[in-house]
Design a protein around this motif. Sequence first.
Motif, mmCIF file in Angstrom:
data_model
loop_
_atom_site.group_PDB
_atom_site.id
_atom_site.type_symbol
_atom_site.label_atom_id
_atom_site.label_comp_id
_atom_site.label_asym_id
_atom_site.label_seq_id
_atom_site.Cartn_x
_atom_site.Cartn_y
_atom_site.Cartn_z
ATOM 1 N N SER A 31 43.741 -24.874 -21.084
ATOM 2 C CA SER A 31 42.960 -23.761 -20.565
ATOM 3 C C SER A 31 41.645 -24.327 -20.058
ATOM 4 C CB SER A 31 42.699 -22.744 -21.682
ATOM 5 O OG SER A 31 41.721 -21.799 -21.292
ATOM 6 N N ILE A 32 40.971 -23.568 -19.211
ATOM 7 C CA ILE A 32 39.612 -23.960 -18.862
ATOM 8 C C ILE A 32 38.759 -23.985 -20.130
ATOM 9 C CG2 ILE A 32 38.898 -21.601 -18.334
ATOM 10 C CD1 ILE A 32 37.692 -24.933 -16.695
ATOM 11 N N ASN A 33 39.181 -23.251 -21.172
ATOM 12 C CA ASN A 33 38.497 -23.297 -22.475
ATOM 13 C C ASN A 33 38.601 -24.660 -23.130
ATOM 14 O OD1 ASN A 33 39.394 -20.423 -21.934
ATOM 15 N ND2 ASN A 33 38.029 -20.073 -23.680
ATOM 16 N N GLY A 34 39.468 -25.513 -22.615
ATOM 17 C CA GLY A 34 39.542 -26.879 -23.113
ATOM 18 C C GLY A 34 38.522 -27.804 -22.477
ATOM 19 N N ARG A 35 37.802 -27.294 -21.489
ATOM 20 C CA ARG A 35 36.758 -28.079 -20.822
ATOM 21 C C ARG A 35 35.384 -27.438 -20.971
ATOM 22 N NH1 ARG A 35 39.578 -30.590 -16.429
ATOM 23 N NH2 ARG A 35 37.655 -31.601 -15.746
ATOM 24 N N ASP B 225 38.591 -19.255 -10.526
ATOM 25 C CA ASP B 225 37.636 -19.039 -11.619
ATOM 26 C C ASP B 225 37.509 -20.271 -12.499
ATOM 27 O OD1 ASP B 225 40.292 -18.604 -12.453
ATOM 28 O OD2 ASP B 225 39.644 -17.347 -14.135
ATOM 29 N N ALA B 226 38.629 -20.945 -12.753
ATOM 30 C CA ALA B 226 38.583 -22.164 -13.561
ATOM 31 C C ALA B 226 37.768 -23.249 -12.853
ATOM 32 C CB ALA B 226 40.000 -22.658 -13.843
ATOM 33 N N ARG B 227 37.973 -23.376 -11.540
ATOM 34 C CA ARG B 227 37.221 -24.393 -10.793
ATOM 35 C C ARG B 227 35.732 -24.049 -10.752
ATOM 36 N NH1 ARG B 227 42.167 -24.201 -8.011
ATOM 37 N NH2 ARG B 227 41.470 -22.556 -6.604
ATOM 38 N N LEU B 228 35.417 -22.748 -10.623
ATOM 39 C CA LEU B 228 34.021 -22.325 -10.591
ATOM 40 C C LEU B 228 33.321 -22.632 -11.915
ATOM 41 C CD1 LEU B 228 31.610 -20.819 -9.338
ATOM 42 C CD2 LEU B 228 32.621 -18.687 -10.186
ATOM 43 N N VAL B 229 33.968 -22.285 -13.010
ATOM 44 C CA VAL B 229 33.362 -22.500 -14.327
ATOM 45 C C VAL B 229 33.175 -23.981 -14.600
ATOM 46 C CG1 VAL B 229 33.771 -22.275 -16.806
ATOM 47 C CG2 VAL B 229 34.160 -20.323 -15.308
ATOM 48 N N LEU B 230 34.167 -24.789 -14.245
ATOM 49 C CA LEU B 230 34.023 -26.226 -14.450
ATOM 50 C C LEU B 230 32.893 -26.776 -13.586
ATOM 51 C CD1 LEU B 230 35.001 -28.752 -15.860
ATOM 52 C CD2 LEU B 230 36.660 -29.079 -14.015
ATOM 53 N N GLY B 231 32.776 -26.272 -12.354
ATOM 54 C CA GLY B 231 31.677 -26.694 -11.481
ATOM 55 C C GLY B 231 30.325 -26.348 -12.079
ATOM 56 N N MET B 232 30.223 -25.160 -12.705
ATOM 57 C CA MET B 232 28.979 -24.772 -13.354
ATOM 58 C C MET B 232 28.633 -25.738 -14.478
ATOM 59 S SD MET B 232 29.654 -20.660 -13.488
ATOM 60 C CE MET B 232 28.459 -20.414 -14.798
ATOM 61 N N LYS B 233 29.645 -26.153 -15.240
ATOM 62 C CA LYS B 233 29.372 -27.075 -16.346
ATOM 63 C C LYS B 233 28.893 -28.423 -15.827
ATOM 64 C CE LYS B 233 31.205 -29.207 -20.482
ATOM 65 N NZ LYS B 233 32.326 -29.343 -21.440
ATOM 66 N N VAL B 234 29.467 -28.857 -14.717
ATOM 67 C CA VAL B 234 29.090 -30.153 -14.157
ATOM 68 C C VAL B 234 27.671 -30.110 -13.582
ATOM 69 C CG1 VAL B 234 29.595 -31.807 -12.310
ATOM 70 C CG2 VAL B 234 31.466 -30.854 -13.688
ATOM 71 N N LEU B 235 27.336 -29.013 -12.921
ATOM 72 C CA LEU B 235 26.064 -28.936 -12.189
ATOM 73 C C LEU B 235 24.893 -28.468 -13.039
ATOM 74 C CD1 LEU B 235 27.370 -27.401 -8.842
ATOM 75 C CD2 LEU B 235 26.719 -29.779 -9.270
ATOM 76 N N LEU B 236 25.157 -27.619 -14.025
ATOM 77 C CA LEU B 236 24.068 -27.058 -14.812
ATOM 78 C C LEU B 236 23.808 -27.886 -16.060
ATOM 79 C CD1 LEU B 236 24.918 -23.234 -14.747
ATOM 80 C CD2 LEU B 236 23.135 -24.401 -13.445
ATOM 81 N N PRO B 237 22.539 -27.987 -16.475
ATOM 82 C CA PRO B 237 22.273 -28.587 -17.785
ATOM 83 C C PRO B 237 22.832 -27.685 -18.875
ATOM 84 C CG PRO B 237 20.281 -27.596 -16.886
ATOM 85 C CD PRO B 237 21.313 -27.530 -15.797
ATOM 86 N N ALA B 238 23.004 -28.248 -20.061
ATOM 87 C CA ALA B 238 23.628 -27.483 -21.147
ATOM 88 C C ALA B 238 22.886 -26.180 -21.417
ATOM 89 C CB ALA B 238 23.684 -28.333 -22.417
ATOM 90 N N ARG B 239 21.550 -26.218 -21.423
ATOM 91 C CA ARG B 239 20.795 -25.004 -21.709
ATOM 92 C C ARG B 239 20.916 -23.990 -20.568
ATOM 93 N NH1 ARG B 239 15.376 -27.665 -24.493
ATOM 94 N NH2 ARG B 239 16.355 -28.118 -26.506
ATOM 95 N N GLY B 240 21.095 -24.489 -19.363
ATOM 96 C CA GLY B 240 21.306 -23.574 -18.240
ATOM 97 C C GLY B 240 22.616 -22.827 -18.386
ATOM 98 N N LEU B 241 23.663 -23.543 -18.797
ATOM 99 C CA LEU B 241 24.953 -22.885 -19.006
ATOM 100 C C LEU B 241 24.879 -21.932 -20.196
ATOM 101 C CD1 LEU B 241 27.773 -22.782 -17.776
ATOM 102 C CD2 LEU B 241 28.472 -24.569 -19.368
ATOM 103 N N ASP B 242 24.148 -22.324 -21.231
ATOM 104 C CA ASP B 242 23.944 -21.421 -22.371
ATOM 105 C C ASP B 242 23.327 -20.104 -21.905
ATOM 106 O OD1 ASP B 242 24.867 -23.418 -24.011
ATOM 107 O OD2 ASP B 242 22.893 -23.956 -24.819
ATOM 108 N N ALA B 243 22.359 -20.209 -21.002
ATOM 109 C CA ALA B 243 21.678 -19.002 -20.512
ATOM 110 C C ALA B 243 22.631 -18.104 -19.737
ATOM 111 C CB ALA B 243 20.487 -19.394 -19.639
ATOM 112 N N VAL B 244 23.544 -18.710 -18.985
ATOM 113 C CA VAL B 244 24.534 -17.925 -18.246
ATOM 114 C C VAL B 244 25.391 -17.115 -19.214
ATOM 115 C CG1 VAL B 244 26.585 -18.047 -16.778
ATOM 116 C CG2 VAL B 244 24.591 -19.479 -16.268
#
Length: 287
Positions: free
Chosen positions: A131-135, A250-269
């Motif tokens: 799942s994308i939940n695995g990434r 959606d899976a590609r978008l979420v993975l892209g967010m993880k790659v591009l955003l810092p961890a705290r940025g993704l936490d905020a999302v």
Amino acid sequence: MSTSTALVTGAGRGIGRAVAVRLAHSGWRVYGGVRTDVAAEQLAAESDLITPVELDVTVPEHLTALDRVLPERLDALVNNAGVAVGGPVETLSRADMRTQFEVNLIGPLAVTRAVLPRLRRARGRVVFISSINGRVSFPFTGIYNASKYATEAVADCLRVELRPFGVQVGLVEPGVIDTDPWHEMDELIDGLEAGLEPEHRELYAPQFAGERRLIGRIRTNAKPPERVAAAVERQLTRRRVRPRTLVGADARLVLGMKVLLPARGLDAVWARSTSAPVRGARPRVLS
């Protein structure tokens, strides 16, 4: 030319059923793992090339019985069986955690071990439905995320360990797929919230409300399980199995967010999407 053979776990519904049907329609002899007689009858009606097999991946006797059913050579194993245990991590019991890992990790590995001699003879392939939940780790599915992260780690290991024997290993990572659990999600969320201790119910009320809104939005873009089935078939028929195959924009978008955003940025999302308190807000304290 002999017919290719595949064992598909969790073939009674959803992604597993779609995979079994697609492979059978492409000429594969499919052994579909099911847990009920009703599921067996419905699956068998899809094609003469499908043989339902009683298979709960957590029951050792079912794994032993595979020796009486499967052919000596097996071209593919599709580890699809799985469950999702939801809820805030601090509210999960040891039993919840054990169930999650027994079904999503330990069971599939036990199936893999049971059929590996057959896969070696055929120089076959193993595909794990992850799942994308695995990434990417999402709130309210913490232990499910953990089971999928673990599945990916083990698949990476098996890919190297089984390489000398000609057995290829790959992962398929769907985003939101239009299966029964998503149709039942509203009732599931209600049940999770109702089952909490009163203090936890009050603490997490805003996040549960946010989860309901988020699920309502993302469910409208769910992809049919046949999309995953097509990806699995490609993994089983291409010259070399891909280590990972994402399914869904959606899976590609979420993975892209993880790659591009810092961890705290993704936490905020995630915090915004689930109405979780943001940094600087006073914590809620129960009197």
